[in-house]
Design a protein around this motif. Structure first.
Motif, PDB file in Angstrom:
ATOM      1  N   GLU A 140       0.821  -1.210   0.000  1.00  0.00           N
ATOM      2  CA  GLU A 140       0.000   0.000   0.000  1.00  0.00           C
ATOM      3  C   GLU A 140       0.853   1.257   0.000  1.00  0.00           C
ATOM      4  N   VAL A 141       1.826   1.327   0.892  1.00  0.00           N
ATOM      5  CA  VAL A 141       2.619   2.551   0.985  1.00  0.00           C
ATOM      6  C   VAL A 141       3.469   2.744  -0.267  1.00  0.00           C
ATOM      7  N   ILE A 142       3.989   1.664  -0.829  1.00  0.00           N
ATOM      8  CA  ILE A 142       4.753   1.761  -2.072  1.00  0.00           C
ATOM      9  C   ILE A 142       3.834   2.185  -3.211  1.00  0.00           C
ATOM     10  N   TYR A 143       2.676   1.596  -3.285  1.00  0.00           N
ATOM     11  CA  TYR A 143       1.739   1.936  -4.357  1.00  0.00           C
ATOM     12  C   TYR A 143       1.341   3.414  -4.285  1.00  0.00           C
ATOM     13  N   LEU A 144       0.976   3.874  -3.112  1.00  0.00           N
ATOM     14  CA  LEU A 144       0.506   5.256  -2.974  1.00  0.00           C
ATOM     15  C   LEU A 144       1.619   6.272  -3.242  1.00  0.00           C
ATOM     16  N   ARG A 145       2.791   6.034  -2.674  1.00  0.00           N
ATOM     17  CA  ARG A 145       3.882   7.013  -2.825  1.00  0.00           C
ATOM     18  C   ARG A 145       4.578   6.901  -4.179  1.00  0.00           C
ATOM     19  N   CYS A 146       4.835   5.673  -4.635  1.00  0.00           N
ATOM     20  CA  CYS A 146       5.667   5.489  -5.826  1.00  0.00           C
ATOM     21  C   CYS A 146       4.853   5.334  -7.107  1.00  0.00           C
ATOM     22  N   PHE A 147       3.797   4.574  -7.070  1.00  0.00           N
ATOM     23  CA  PHE A 147       2.996   4.371  -8.273  1.00  0.00           C
ATOM     24  C   PHE A 147       2.104   5.572  -8.535  1.00  0.00           C
ATOM     25  N   LEU A 148       1.368   5.986  -7.527  1.00  0.00           N
ATOM     26  CA  LEU A 148       0.446   7.107  -7.707  1.00  0.00           C
ATOM     27  C   LEU A 148       1.121   8.453  -7.460  1.00  0.00           C
ATOM     28  N   LEU A 188       1.693  10.107  -4.792  1.00  0.00           N
ATOM     29  CA  LEU A 188       1.004  10.985  -3.849  1.00  0.00           C
ATOM     30  C   LEU A 188       2.029  11.578  -2.889  1.00  0.00           C
ATOM     31  N   SER A 189       1.696  12.728  -2.344  1.00  0.00           N
ATOM     32  CA  SER A 189       2.583  13.355  -1.360  1.00  0.00           C
ATOM     33  C   SER A 189       2.547  12.552  -0.067  1.00  0.00           C
ATOM     34  N   ILE A 190       3.480  12.869   0.810  1.00  0.00           N
ATOM     35  CA  ILE A 190       3.490  12.215   2.119  1.00  0.00           C
ATOM     36  C   ILE A 190       2.195  12.529   2.857  1.00  0.00           C
ATOM     37  N   GLY A 191       1.762  13.777   2.790  1.00  0.00           N
ATOM     38  CA  GLY A 191       0.523  14.172   3.459  1.00  0.00           C
ATOM     39  C   GLY A 191      -0.703  13.450   2.924  1.00  0.00           C
ATOM     40  N   GLU A 192      -0.800  13.343   1.606  1.00  0.00           N
ATOM     41  CA  GLU A 192      -1.929  12.634   0.997  1.00  0.00           C
ATOM     42  C   GLU A 192      -1.912  11.158   1.388  1.00  0.00           C
ATOM     43  N   THR A 193      -0.733  10.575   1.357  1.00  0.00           N
ATOM     44  CA  THR A 193      -0.600   9.161   1.738  1.00  0.00           C
ATOM     45  C   THR A 193      -0.999   8.966   3.199  1.00  0.00           C
ATOM     46  N   ALA A 194      -0.555   9.871   4.059  1.00  0.00           N
ATOM     47  CA  ALA A 194      -0.904   9.796   5.481  1.00  0.00           C
ATOM     48  C   ALA A 194      -2.411   9.883   5.675  1.00  0.00           C
ATOM     49  N   ASP A 195      -3.057  10.780   4.930  1.00  0.00           N
ATOM     50  CA  ASP A 195      -4.520  10.912   5.035  1.00  0.00           C
ATOM     51  C   ASP A 195      -5.220   9.635   4.611  1.00  0.00           C
ATOM     52  N   ILE A 196      -4.780   9.063   3.515  1.00  0.00           N
ATOM     53  CA  ILE A 196      -5.423   7.850   2.999  1.00  0.00           C
ATOM     54  C   ILE A 196      -5.250   6.681   3.958  1.00  0.00           C
ATOM     55  N   LEU A 197      -4.037   6.534   4.502  1.00  0.00           N
ATOM     56  CA  LEU A 197      -3.751   5.410   5.398  1.00  0.00           C
ATOM     57  C   LEU A 197      -4.142   5.702   6.847  1.00  0.00           C
ATOM     58  N   ASN A 198      -4.553   6.962   7.102  1.00  0.00           N
ATOM     59  CA  ASN A 198      -4.938   7.383   8.449  1.00  0.00           C
ATOM     60  C   ASN A 198      -3.794   7.194   9.448  1.00  0.00           C
ATOM     61  N   ILE A 199      -2.615   7.659   9.035  1.00  0.00           N
ATOM     62  CA  ILE A 199      -1.425   7.610   9.880  1.00  0.00           C
ATOM     63  C   ILE A 199      -0.721   8.961   9.802  1.00  0.00           C
ATOM     64  N   LYS A 200       0.303   9.156  10.626  1.00  0.00           N
ATOM     65  CA  LYS A 200       1.054  10.417  10.639  1.00  0.00           C
ATOM     66  C   LYS A 200       2.077  10.435   9.512  1.00  0.00           C
ATOM     67  N   ASP A 201       2.483  11.645   9.129  1.00  0.00           N
ATOM     68  CA  ASP A 201       3.469  11.821   8.060  1.00  0.00           C
ATOM     69  C   ASP A 201       4.750  11.043   8.341  1.00  0.00           C
ATOM     70  N   GLY A 202       5.233  11.123   9.555  1.00  0.00           N
ATOM     71  CA  GLY A 202       6.463  10.417   9.922  1.00  0.00           C
ATOM     72  C   GLY A 202       6.315   8.909   9.778  1.00  0.00           C
ATOM     73  N   THR A 203       5.133   8.409  10.049  1.00  0.00           N
ATOM     74  CA  THR A 203       4.884   6.967   9.909  1.00  0.00           C
ATOM     75  C   THR A 203       4.928   6.568   8.443  1.00  0.00           C
ATOM     76  N   VAL A 204       4.429   7.441   7.566  1.00  0.00           N
ATOM     77  CA  VAL A 204       4.509   7.175   6.122  1.00  0.00           C
ATOM     78  C   VAL A 204       5.972   7.042   5.723  1.00  0.00           C
ATOM     79  N   LYS A 205       6.790   7.983   6.168  1.00  0.00           N
ATOM     80  CA  LYS A 205       8.214   7.966   5.806  1.00  0.00           C
ATOM     81  C   LYS A 205       8.901   6.692   6.302  1.00  0.00           C
ATOM     82  N   SER A 206       8.634   6.306   7.542  1.00  0.00           N
ATOM     83  CA  SER A 206       9.299   5.119   8.080  1.00  0.00           C
ATOM     84  C   SER A 206       8.771   3.842   7.419  1.00  0.00           C
ATOM     85  N   ARG A 207       7.467   3.785   7.181  1.00  0.00           N
ATOM     86  CA  ARG A 207       6.912   2.601   6.490  1.00  0.00           C
ATOM     87  C   ARG A 207       7.471   2.478   5.082  1.00  0.00           C
ATOM     88  N   LEU A 208       7.557   3.602   4.368  1.00  0.00           N
ATOM     89  CA  LEU A 208       8.083   3.565   3.008  1.00  0.00           C
ATOM     90  C   LEU A 208       9.537   3.121   3.020  1.00  0.00           C
TER      91      LEU A 208
END
Length: 184
Positions: free
Chosen positions: A132-140, A142-162
Motif C-alpha cells: 500500500e505505501v509503495i503503491y501510494l507514494r511510488c505508483f500514484l 502521492l505526497s506524504i501528506g496525501e498518503t498519510a490521510d489515505i492510510l490514516n497515519i502520521k506523516d512520519g509513519t509514512v516515511k518510516s513505512r516507506l
C-alpha cells in the motif's frame, strides 16, 4: 441482443449485466493477457474493465456494439498498468543507482516492460501494508501528506513505512529477481 441486455442492466437487471459480461469476458481477458503477458494481471484488468463499464452504462450508445467499447477500456487500463510499472521501475532504478534514467529507446522498451513485470511480481511478494505505501507514494506519486490521510497515519509513519518497505523490496529483488539489480 446486446442493446437489450444493456437496457435491462441500466434498469437494474443484474442477470442481464452478468450475461453481457459472460458474452464479452473471453475477448476482454484475451486482449488484457496479450498486452500484459500475465494471467493474474489480465484477470485484474478484465474485472476492472467490467466495473468501469457498469459505472458508465448510462453513457453508452446502444446503437453501437459494446465489444469495441469494452476492448478500448481494457486497452486503456492495460496501458495505464504498464505506464505505472515503468514509472515504478524508474523510481527503483534511481534508488538503486542514485541516477535518473532517461526515456527508453524503442529497442529498450521490451526489456523495460519485462523488468517492470518482474518488479511488479517482487512488490506482490511484500505484505499488504508495504504494498500500500509503495503503491501510494511510488505508483500514484502521492505526497506524504496525501498518503498519510489515505492510510490514516502520521506523516512520519509514512516515511518510516516507506523506508522499511523499500528495504524489504530491495531484499526480495536481490534474492528472487537478481536480473533487476544493475551492475550484475
Amino acid at each position: 441482443m446486446d442493446a437489450d441486455l444493456i437496457q435491462r442492466a441500466r434498469c437494474g437487471d443484474e442477470t442481464a449485466y452478468q450475461t453481457l459480461v459472460e458474452n464479452h469476458q473471453e475477448s476482454v481477458f484475451r486482449l488484457a493477457y496479450l498486452l500484459l503477458g500475465d494471467a493474474d494481471d489480465a484477470a485484474d484488468i478484465a474485472q476492472e474493465t467490467f466495473i468501469r463499464a457498469f459505472r458508465n452504462l448510462d453513457n453508452f450508445d446502444t446503437t453501437r456494439p459494446p465489444r469495441p467499447w469494452l476492448l478500448r477500456i481494457t486497452r486503456n487500463l492495460a496501458h495505464n498498468r504498464q505506464r505505472t510499472l515503468r514509472r515504478y521501475l524508474n523510481m527503483v532504478n534511481r534508488l538503486n543507482t542514485g541516477t535518473i534514467k532517461t526515456n527508453p529507446s524503442a529497442e529498450a522498451e521490451s526489456q523495460q516492460q519485462e523488468e517492470a513485470q518482474m518488479l511488479w511480481q517482487a512488490v506482490r511478494r511484500l505484505n499488504t501494508t508495504d504494498q500500500e505505501v509503495i503503491y501510494l507514494r511510488c505508483f500514484l506519486e502521492l505526497s506524504i501528506g496525501e498518503t498519510a490521510d489515505i492510510l490514516n497515519i502520521k506523516d512520519g509513519t509514512v516515511k518510516s513505512r516507506l523506508s522499511r518497505a523499500l528495504n524489504r523490496l530491495r531484499m526480495v529483488i536481490h534474492r528472487e529477481f537478481p536480473s533487476l539489480v544493475k551492475g550484475r
